[in-house]
Design a protein around this motif. Structure first.
Motif, mmCIF file in Angstrom:
data_model
loop_
_atom_site.group_PDB
_atom_site.id
_atom_site.type_symbol
_atom_site.label_atom_id
_atom_site.label_comp_id
_atom_site.label_asym_id
_atom_site.label_seq_id
_atom_site.Cartn_x
_atom_site.Cartn_y
_atom_site.Cartn_z
ATOM 1 N N ASP A 77 0.855 -1.184 0.000
ATOM 2 C CA ASP A 77 0.000 0.000 0.000
ATOM 3 C C ASP A 77 0.886 1.227 0.000
ATOM 4 O O ASP A 77 1.786 1.349 0.845
ATOM 5 N N ILE A 78 0.630 2.120 -0.935
ATOM 6 C CA ILE A 78 1.401 3.359 -1.056
ATOM 7 C C ILE A 78 0.430 4.517 -0.882
ATOM 8 O O ILE A 78 -0.452 4.734 -1.710
ATOM 9 N N ALA A 79 0.601 5.249 0.214
ATOM 10 C CA ALA A 79 -0.270 6.393 0.493
ATOM 11 C C ALA A 79 0.308 7.637 -0.177
ATOM 12 O O ALA A 79 1.461 8.001 0.037
ATOM 13 N N VAL A 80 -0.511 8.253 -1.019
ATOM 14 C CA VAL A 80 -0.181 9.526 -1.658
ATOM 15 C C VAL A 80 -1.289 10.498 -1.234
ATOM 16 O O VAL A 80 -2.294 10.078 -0.673
ATOM 17 N N PRO A 81 -1.146 11.792 -1.478
ATOM 18 C CA PRO A 81 -2.109 12.751 -0.939
ATOM 19 C C PRO A 81 -3.581 12.468 -1.197
ATOM 20 O O PRO A 81 -4.412 12.678 -0.331
ATOM 21 N N ASP A 82 -3.938 11.944 -2.348
ATOM 22 C CA ASP A 82 -5.359 11.803 -2.674
ATOM 23 C C ASP A 82 -5.905 10.380 -2.630
ATOM 24 O O ASP A 82 -7.090 10.166 -2.855
ATOM 25 N N ARG A 83 -5.047 9.403 -2.321
ATOM 26 C CA ARG A 83 -5.515 8.013 -2.351
ATOM 27 C C ARG A 83 -4.460 7.068 -1.805
ATOM 28 O O ARG A 83 -3.345 7.473 -1.482
ATOM 29 N N ILE A 84 -4.846 5.805 -1.744
ATOM 30 C CA ILE A 84 -3.896 4.746 -1.419
ATOM 31 C C ILE A 84 -3.827 3.832 -2.631
ATOM 32 O O ILE A 84 -4.841 3.297 -3.084
ATOM 33 N N LEU A 85 -2.643 3.683 -3.154
ATOM 34 C CA LEU A 85 -2.399 2.808 -4.289
ATOM 35 C C LEU A 85 -2.046 1.433 -3.735
ATOM 36 O O LEU A 85 -1.120 1.306 -2.935
ATOM 37 N N ARG A 86 -2.804 0.426 -4.126
ATOM 38 C CA ARG A 86 -2.544 -0.946 -3.664
ATOM 39 C C ARG A 86 -1.953 -1.734 -4.817
ATOM 40 O O ARG A 86 -2.540 -1.826 -5.895
ATOM 41 N N ILE A 87 -0.771 -2.295 -4.569
ATOM 42 C CA ILE A 87 -0.056 -3.071 -5.578
ATOM 43 C C ILE A 87 -0.032 -4.531 -5.139
ATOM 44 O O ILE A 87 0.327 -4.826 -3.994
ATOM 45 N N HIS A 88 -0.384 -5.422 -6.048
ATOM 46 C CA HIS A 88 -0.286 -6.858 -5.805
ATOM 47 C C HIS A 88 0.880 -7.363 -6.646
ATOM 48 O O HIS A 88 0.919 -7.124 -7.851
ATOM 49 N N ALA A 89 1.813 -8.031 -5.999
ATOM 50 C CA ALA A 89 3.041 -8.443 -6.664
ATOM 51 C C ALA A 89 3.389 -9.877 -6.312
ATOM 52 O O ALA A 89 2.761 -10.491 -5.447
ATOM 53 N N SER A 90 4.393 -10.405 -6.969
ATOM 54 C CA SER A 90 4.938 -11.703 -6.579
ATOM 55 C C SER A 90 5.718 -11.507 -5.277
ATOM 56 O O SER A 90 5.981 -10.365 -4.871
ATOM 57 N N ASP A 91 6.090 -12.590 -4.622
ATOM 58 C CA ASP A 91 6.885 -12.476 -3.395
ATOM 59 C C ASP A 91 8.154 -11.671 -3.640
ATOM 60 O O ASP A 91 8.454 -10.718 -2.924
ATOM 61 N N ALA A 92 8.905 -12.046 -4.654
ATOM 62 C CA ALA A 92 10.167 -11.371 -4.952
ATOM 63 C C ALA A 92 9.924 -9.942 -5.426
ATOM 64 O O ALA A 92 10.643 -9.021 -5.029
ATOM 65 N N GLY A 93 8.923 -9.740 -6.262
ATOM 66 C CA GLY A 93 8.620 -8.404 -6.756
ATOM 67 C C GLY A 93 8.224 -7.458 -5.633
ATOM 68 O O GLY A 93 8.655 -6.310 -5.592
ATOM 69 N N ALA A 94 7.408 -7.944 -4.705
ATOM 70 C CA ALA A 94 6.997 -7.115 -3.569
ATOM 71 C C ALA A 94 8.197 -6.731 -2.727
ATOM 72 O O ALA A 94 8.333 -5.581 -2.290
ATOM 73 N N ARG A 95 9.097 -7.664 -2.507
ATOM 74 C CA ARG A 95 10.295 -7.385 -1.717
ATOM 75 C C ARG A 95 11.151 -6.303 -2.377
ATOM 76 O O ARG A 95 11.596 -5.364 -1.734
ATOM 77 N N VAL A 96 11.348 -6.428 -3.687
ATOM 78 C CA VAL A 96 12.185 -5.453 -4.400
ATOM 79 C C VAL A 96 11.525 -4.080 -4.430
ATOM 80 O O VAL A 96 12.165 -3.071 -4.134
ATOM 81 N N VAL A 97 10.235 -4.004 -4.758
ATOM 82 C CA VAL A 97 9.547 -2.712 -4.851
ATOM 83 C C VAL A 97 9.488 -2.031 -3.482
ATOM 84 O O VAL A 97 9.828 -0.853 -3.345
ATOM 85 N N PHE A 98 9.084 -2.765 -2.449
ATOM 86 C CA PHE A 98 8.981 -2.175 -1.116
ATOM 87 C C PHE A 98 10.339 -1.691 -0.624
ATOM 88 O O PHE A 98 10.471 -0.550 -0.160
ATOM 89 N N ASP A 99 11.362 -2.530 -0.716
ATOM 90 C CA ASP A 99 12.691 -2.141 -0.231
ATOM 91 C C ASP A 99 13.276 -0.985 -1.039
ATOM 92 O O ASP A 99 13.955 -0.117 -0.494
ATOM 93 N N THR A 100 12.980 -0.950 -2.331
ATOM 94 C CA THR A 100 13.467 0.158 -3.156
ATOM 95 C C THR A 100 12.799 1.466 -2.753
ATOM 96 O O THR A 100 13.475 2.488 -2.590
ATOM 97 N N LEU A 101 11.488 1.446 -2.567
ATOM 98 C CA LEU A 101 10.786 2.671 -2.146
ATOM 99 C C LEU A 101 11.245 3.116 -0.755
ATOM 100 O O LEU A 101 11.419 4.310 -0.505
ATOM 101 N N ARG A 102 11.463 2.166 0.129
ATOM 102 C CA ARG A 102 11.958 2.510 1.469
ATOM 103 C C ARG A 102 13.347 3.146 1.379
ATOM 104 O O ARG A 102 13.627 4.145 2.023
#
Length: 114
Positions: A77-102
């Motif tokens: 879940d990515i909170a931006v000013p006007d909404r929450i963007l929910r991304i569904h990913a593979s296990d590995a994809g979620a790990r890479v996207v989340f850690d990269t954004l962090r």
């Protein structure tokens, strides 16, 4: 400072998930987000990272607009000013996207996103 591309490549190498995600070089700059960094692809979807933002499916988000991120398994879940963007990913994809954004939050924005 390390580039987003360098971070993602290192993350995939250290986590030994190169068989679950593919890293693809981006050739062209994004009209809004600038210089290309890297595209992460899995069987579930893809995320393209640029210097100032990322694109997943039909959604494009500037890093500066991210207020908070949260990961629960394969959902981000990515909170931006006007909404929450929910991304569904593979296990590995979620790990890479989340850690990269962090990492982008800490390294580029100088604030915690998680």
């Amino acid at each position: 400072m390390k580039s987003i591309r360098d971070f993602v490549e290192g993350k995939v190498r250290r986590a030994e998930i190169g068989d679950a995600v593919r890293l693809v070089a981006l050739d062209a700059a994004h009209a809004t987000f600038g210089a290309p960094e890297i595209r992460v692809e899995s069987d579930v979807g893809a995320a393209a990272f640029y210097a100032e933002g990322f694109v997943i499916g039909d959604d494009a988000v500037a890093y500066a607009d991210i207020e908070r991120i949260r990961e629960e398994g394969t959902t981000i879940d990515i909170a931006v000013p006007d909404r929450i963007l929910r991304i569904h990913a593979s296990d590995a994809g979620a790990r890479v996207v989340f850690d990269t954004l962090r990492w982008i939050g800490r390294a580029k924005l100088r604030r915690r996103l998680d």
